[in-house]
Structure formats: C-alpha cells, structure tokens
Design a protein around this motif. Structure first.
Motif, mmCIF file in Angstrom:
data_model
loop_
_atom_site.group_PDB
_atom_site.id
_atom_site.type_symbol
_atom_site.label_atom_id
_atom_site.label_comp_id
_atom_site.label_asym_id
_atom_site.label_seq_id
_atom_site.Cartn_x
_atom_site.Cartn_y
_atom_site.Cartn_z
ATOM 1 N N ILE A 51 4.830 13.709 13.540
ATOM 2 C CA ILE A 51 3.465 14.196 13.513
ATOM 3 C C ILE A 51 2.886 13.830 11.981
ATOM 4 C CG2 ILE A 51 1.954 16.066 13.388
ATOM 5 C CD1 ILE A 51 2.727 15.166 16.248
ATOM 6 N N SER A 52 3.896 14.181 11.206
ATOM 7 C CA SER A 52 3.455 13.962 9.624
ATOM 8 C C SER A 52 2.983 12.347 9.371
ATOM 9 C CB SER A 52 4.533 14.087 8.417
ATOM 10 O OG SER A 52 4.471 15.629 8.820
ATOM 11 N N LYS A 53 3.921 11.229 9.817
ATOM 12 C CA LYS A 53 3.705 10.159 9.872
ATOM 13 C C LYS A 53 2.311 9.712 10.429
ATOM 14 C CE LYS A 53 5.739 5.570 10.288
ATOM 15 N NZ LYS A 53 4.638 4.808 10.716
ATOM 16 N N ARG A 54 2.119 10.174 11.678
ATOM 17 C CA ARG A 54 0.832 9.635 12.456
ATOM 18 C C ARG A 54 -0.326 10.284 11.576
ATOM 19 N NH1 ARG A 54 1.942 11.002 18.973
ATOM 20 N NH2 ARG A 54 3.586 9.256 19.095
ATOM 21 N N ILE A 55 -0.325 11.569 10.892
ATOM 22 C CA ILE A 55 -1.502 11.741 10.110
ATOM 23 C C ILE A 55 -1.650 10.968 8.959
ATOM 24 C CG2 ILE A 55 -2.664 13.669 8.552
ATOM 25 C CD1 ILE A 55 -2.118 14.046 11.828
ATOM 26 N N SER A 56 -0.590 10.543 8.287
ATOM 27 C CA SER A 56 -0.516 9.601 7.047
ATOM 28 C C SER A 56 -1.053 8.209 7.585
ATOM 29 C CB SER A 56 0.960 9.394 6.388
ATOM 30 O OG SER A 56 1.233 10.743 5.953
ATOM 31 N N ASP A 57 -0.778 7.799 8.489
ATOM 32 C CA ASP A 57 -1.160 6.404 9.004
ATOM 33 C C ASP A 57 -2.645 6.439 9.137
ATOM 34 O OD1 ASP A 57 1.494 5.352 9.078
ATOM 35 O OD2 ASP A 57 1.601 5.685 11.147
ATOM 36 N N LEU A 58 -3.163 7.564 9.928
ATOM 37 C CA LEU A 58 -4.366 7.676 10.171
ATOM 38 C C LEU A 58 -5.276 7.744 9.015
ATOM 39 C CD1 LEU A 58 -6.775 8.211 12.317
ATOM 40 C CD2 LEU A 58 -6.137 10.597 11.904
ATOM 41 N N GLU A 59 -4.955 8.597 8.069
ATOM 42 C CA GLU A 59 -5.537 8.570 6.733
ATOM 43 C C GLU A 59 -5.527 7.283 5.961
ATOM 44 O OE1 GLU A 59 -5.053 13.510 5.431
ATOM 45 O OE2 GLU A 59 -3.221 12.021 4.943
ATOM 46 N N ARG A 60 -4.437 6.609 6.096
ATOM 47 C CA ARG A 60 -4.523 5.142 5.343
ATOM 48 C C ARG A 60 -5.345 4.351 6.185
ATOM 49 N NH1 ARG A 60 0.473 5.009 5.677
ATOM 50 N NH2 ARG A 60 0.699 3.537 7.707
ATOM 51 N N GLU A 61 -5.369 4.403 7.375
ATOM 52 C CA GLU A 61 -6.382 3.657 8.003
ATOM 53 C C GLU A 61 -7.891 3.679 7.814
ATOM 54 O OE1 GLU A 61 -7.148 0.254 10.472
ATOM 55 O OE2 GLU A 61 -5.093 0.855 9.655
ATOM 56 N N LEU A 62 -8.272 5.295 7.451
ATOM 57 C CA LEU A 62 -9.344 5.547 7.334
ATOM 58 C C LEU A 62 -10.023 5.543 5.884
ATOM 59 C CD1 LEU A 62 -9.569 8.714 9.373
ATOM 60 C CD2 LEU A 62 -10.824 6.839 10.132
ATOM 61 N N GLY A 63 -8.838 5.425 5.077
ATOM 62 C CA GLY A 63 -9.031 5.397 3.594
ATOM 63 C C GLY A 63 -9.513 6.726 2.997
ATOM 64 N N VAL A 64 -9.276 7.865 3.688
ATOM 65 C CA VAL A 64 -9.679 9.254 3.092
ATOM 66 C C VAL A 64 -8.470 10.324 3.543
ATOM 67 C CG1 VAL A 64 -12.320 8.774 3.366
ATOM 68 C CG2 VAL A 64 -10.801 9.786 5.222
#
Length: 338
Positions: free
Chosen positions: A54-67
């Motif tokens: 779950i933590s990795k998925r959140i990190s990947d999403l934040e990295r993709e969004l840039g926020v």
C-alpha cells in the motif's frame, strides 16, 4: 491546485488523455482506501495486501502526480489540500468508469463489475451470506464483496454500494428499500424465569436484570407496543446489568440466565423453538424493526444494485425465522397466557 488538473483530466479521459501521465487504477484505489479508512494499516487489511505494498502504491501515485497527497504524523494520516481534491475527483471518476462498464454489460444481458455490500455481523453470518453466495454464483462476472460490521458507517464515504440496516428508519439522505420486517422478542432463560419470576406488565421490567445492545442509541431504552387501539408505544429504561455490541453475545448471556433481553427473532428463533429461551409478555411485544437496503442516491440507476435488492426482497419475503410453527411454540412460562 492547478498542478493537479492535468492529472485529473488524464484520469477522467479529458482532452489530454494519454499525453500527460499514466495513472494505475490499483494505485488510485489504494489511495482512496487510505483516505476513507484513515490509515495504511486499515487500507491494507481492507484490500488484503501488506502495508509495504500500500505504501509503495501511494508513493508511486504521488511521484506520478508530482505532489504530496497525504499529510503524515506520528498519530494520524490525512489528505493534503491537493489530496482531498484528488480524492473527490478520483472517486467520482471510478464510479463513472464502473457505470460505463455496467451499461455496456447490460447490453449483453449480464451483470458484471464490483458490488460492495455492508451488513450487520449476526444477520450477515446467519442469514445473508448464503443469499449473497447464491447471487454471486448466478452472476459469475460480478465481483461481490460482503463485509460485516455492526457499527453504523457512512455508506457513501466508505465506498460501499449498499448497506443492510436493521432499524426503524428515520430521515436520511440515503435511498432505502425495505427487504423484510425484523420482529423482536423480550426473552429470558427458563432458569432466570424460575429464579426471578416473570414481569406481568411492561412496568415490571424495571425490577429485573436486563441485557442491553450498545450499538442501538440509546442503549438502555426499550420500546413496546402498548396494546391499545391507537397503536401507542411505551418506552422504558430497564436496569442494565450487561451490555454488548453484538446480538449473539446478548443471546448467550440470556441463555446463561443473566436477565431479560430484547433480541431479533432471527437470532433466537431456534432457541425459542427448543425451549432454551422463553418469550416474555408476548401480548405486548417490542416494536418491530425493518430490514432495509440503503444506498447513496448516486447508485439509484445501478442495474446490478437493483438486481441484488430485488433478489433479497424476493428471498426474504417469507423469512424462515417467522414460520408459523416457530411463532406458535413461544407461549411458555407466561402468567395467564395460553
């Protein structure tokens, strides 16, 4: 907020779709669960995944969004301003995608997609789960998720499609469809009746040890049909000696002779039939509850939701716990009753 708009447009299939970024549905769903459940651990349990995933998925999403979508502290985790905006838009977008998929499937004459159902623990395990299993077997393209919890939750915010509630329904922003009636019974064990005697009227209940259900506000108020021509209701505050948030726990306490309990017949019908419990004041029964399917107005047009509700209404039209032979066996140990 403007920095999020390209991502939202991509998610919703707007004019910049395919030219800005690639968002993965599993990352978005992980984020929605974290926001709704208030933490990564709870989201991991809900999705059946590890916290690291779950933590990795959140990190990947934040990295993709840039926020940054979440504000983390040692005690809590909550969405940032950008995160709250993304949550609202992403939740709406996924619902649109699900509706579009179901619309296409309707044309093929089959139900498909995810349907999340919330139900009370005891009713779910004793009566609802076999019905849900049969419905799922009849619609193999659907992904049915049944979760059991006695707590009253916000159906829309927790992203349930429908909740089964046993209550006397008041004003609500939710749509409610009655499935059946839930008759309740004041009961106790023969051992308690022999030891303490039985009340001859509603006012006598106050002198007895009583078992209370803590998830029903207020926990220590019981409402009874007054037995007059006007259909009046009498409410009393009995003397509570044992409180629990689950009906089966209260049934076990009643079986152990701890006192009087007001319980749904669907919990105690076999105990009443077998004589392990006896009905008290059958001519002055507790006020009935209804068993309802409730869901947000956004689900009103869902074909799969409507199919499930209609199936449950048909299946529970004659609930087995209300069979005549059961009701006829309950007039036991009642002073003056035949």
């Amino acid at each position: 907020m403007k920095q999020l708009m390209p991502a939202i447009q991509s998610l919703l299939g707007g004019p910049e779709r395919g030219t800005v970024m690639s968002l993965r549905t599993e990352d978005i769903e992980a984020y929605l669960h974290v926001v709704e459940l208030g933490g990564i651990s709870a989201a991991a349990r809900r999705m059946g995944l590890s916290k690291s995933v779950i933590s990795k998925r959140i990190s990947d999403l934040e990295r993709e969004l840039g926020v940054s979508l979440l504000q983390r502290s040692t005690r809590s985790i909550r969405p940032s301003e950008n995160g709250r905006y993304f949550y609202e838009q992403a939740r709406a977008a996924l619902r649109q995608l699900d509706h579009a998929a179901q619309t296409v499937s309707d044309a093929a004459g089959e139900l498909r997609g995810e349907l999340r159902v919330l139900a009370p623990m005891t009713f779910g395990t004793r009566w609802l789960s076999p019905l849900i299993a049969a419905f799922a077997r009849a619609h193999p393209r659907m992904n049915l998720i049944l979760e059991l919890d006695d707590k009253l939750v916000d159906v829309g915010y927790e992203r349930y499609d429908v909740a089964i509630r046993i209550t006397r329904l008041g004003d609500s922003s939710l749509i409610a469809r009655r499935l059946t009636v839930s008759r309740r019974v004041l009961c106790c064990s023969p051992e308690y009746a022999a030891r303490a005697g039985l009340p001859q009227g509603i006012e006598d209940i106050a002198q007895h040890a009583c078992l209370a259900y803590s998830n029903s506000p207020p926990a220590h108020v019981w409402a009874f049909a007054a037995g007059d021509e006007h259909g009046s209701v009498r409410s009393i505050a009995p003397r509570g000696v044992f409180t629990a948030n689950n009906g089966e726990v209260l049934r076990d306490a009643a079986l152990a002779g701890q006192g009087l309990a007001v319980l749904p017949r669907f919990i105690v019908w076999d105990d009443l039939h077998a004589g392990r419990l006896v009905e008290v004041l059958p001519h002055l029964p507790p006020v009935d509850d209804g068993i309802f399917a409730v869901y947000p107005r956004s689900g009103f047009g869902s074909v799969k939701l409507r199919a499930l509700v209609q199936y449950l209404q048909a299946s529970l039209a004659r609930p087995p716990w209300e069979e005549p032979e059961t009701a006829g066996s309950l007039r036991l140990l009642q002073g003056g009753a035949s």
